[in-house]
Design an enzyme around this catalytic site. Structure first.
Site: not given
Length: 284
Positions: A207, A238, A247
């Site tokens: 990420h 997340c 990401n």
């Protein structure tokens, strides 16, 4: 011979799961169908988790049923338990993924189970997948930092990777879930992990919270990794990792590794269109 880097596109699953506004099944199908024209070998498109906990992944079976499958592409689904595996099997996912954590705190938050309990839960899933001839990929979260436990010891990551290997995972993806990993700490983590599993069976999943994802990819390349997860348009985050940004963007990774001399086999013009479509889905 020019070295090849594979980008595993995770945008339709890991990218969209954290979006706050509902995204229609039709929009998800359109994104996958566009990505299917870009040259990917593997695309993660679904997650058979409870819609109560991850509402954005409701309709995963409909997505798998509605996409236009391109020969040669493996369409993957995340499966946390036997019920999820049965759903993925019925929806004809080409491969499944199971996911564990290198840290105890994240495992309890994300899976409502200790690391040992989570592995016990995944064992029958892995066995059932093997019996059905379905490849299993493993994810290990929090490979450098945990939102609850802080810094994660490299040895804890290597133990988690070994557990995934022992369950029969053909590849294990190393997740810098918070995006706080530095090249130095990623390198130290890989030193430990490579004692348990060869680089050819590892993937990096970075990420970009702190803007270091490409630096961490460079360290991983130097260690022999040649597979990296990425999400078109930089989608993601997340739901169980407060403060985690998206990401690293597929288009950035593809251009970065190409500039380093690696081949990806990807059509960047298609990926750029998909990135535009993905970013637009955030504002539907």
């Amino acid at each position: 011979m020019v070295d090849h880097v594979e980008i595993f596109e995770v945008g339709p699953r890991d990218g969209l799961q954290n979006e706050p506004k509902p995204i229609t099944t039709e929009a998800k199908i359109a994104l996958v169908d566009l990505l299917s024209q870009a040259g990917f070998g593997r695309i993660e498109v679904a997650s058979f988790v409870s819609p109560k906990w991850v509402p954005q992944m409701a309709g995963s079976a409909e997505v798998l049923a509605g996409i236009t499958r391109v020969p040669g592409i493996s369409y993957a689904a995340l499966t946390p338990n036997m019920k999820g595996f049965e759903g993925a099997l019925a929806a004809k996912a080409d491969e499944i993924a199971i996911f564990g954590s290198a840290s105890e705190g994240f495992s309890k938050s994300n899976l409502n189970a200790t690391r040992a309990e989570a592995l016990a839960r995944f064992a029958p899933v892995a066995e059932a997948a093997k019996a059905a001839g379905i490849p299993v990929r493993g994810y290990v979260s929090c490979v450098t930092d945990c939102p609850f436990d802080g810094a994660v010891a490299p040895e804890d990551v290597s133990k988690a990777v070994a557990s995934m290997r022992d369950l029969g995972c053909y590849e294990v993806s190393l997740g810098d879930t918070l995006g706080r990993g530095t090249p130095e700490r990623v390198d130290a983590m890989l030193t430990a992990v490579l004692r348990e599993l060869d680089a050819s069976k590892l993937a990096g999943h970075f990420h970009d919270t702190a803007g270091r994802a490409l630096d961490n990819i460079d360290v991983s390349l130097a260690r022999g990794l040649r597979v990296f997860d990425a999400a078109v348009g930089g989608l993601g985050g997340c739901p169980y990792a407060p403060g985690a940004a998206g990401n690293v963007a597929t288009e950035r990774v593809a251009r970065h590794v190409a500039a380093l001399g690696y081949q990806t086999g990807l059509d960047l013009s298609v990926i750029d269109k998909a990135a535009e479509l993905a970013r637009g889905m955030r504002h539907v």
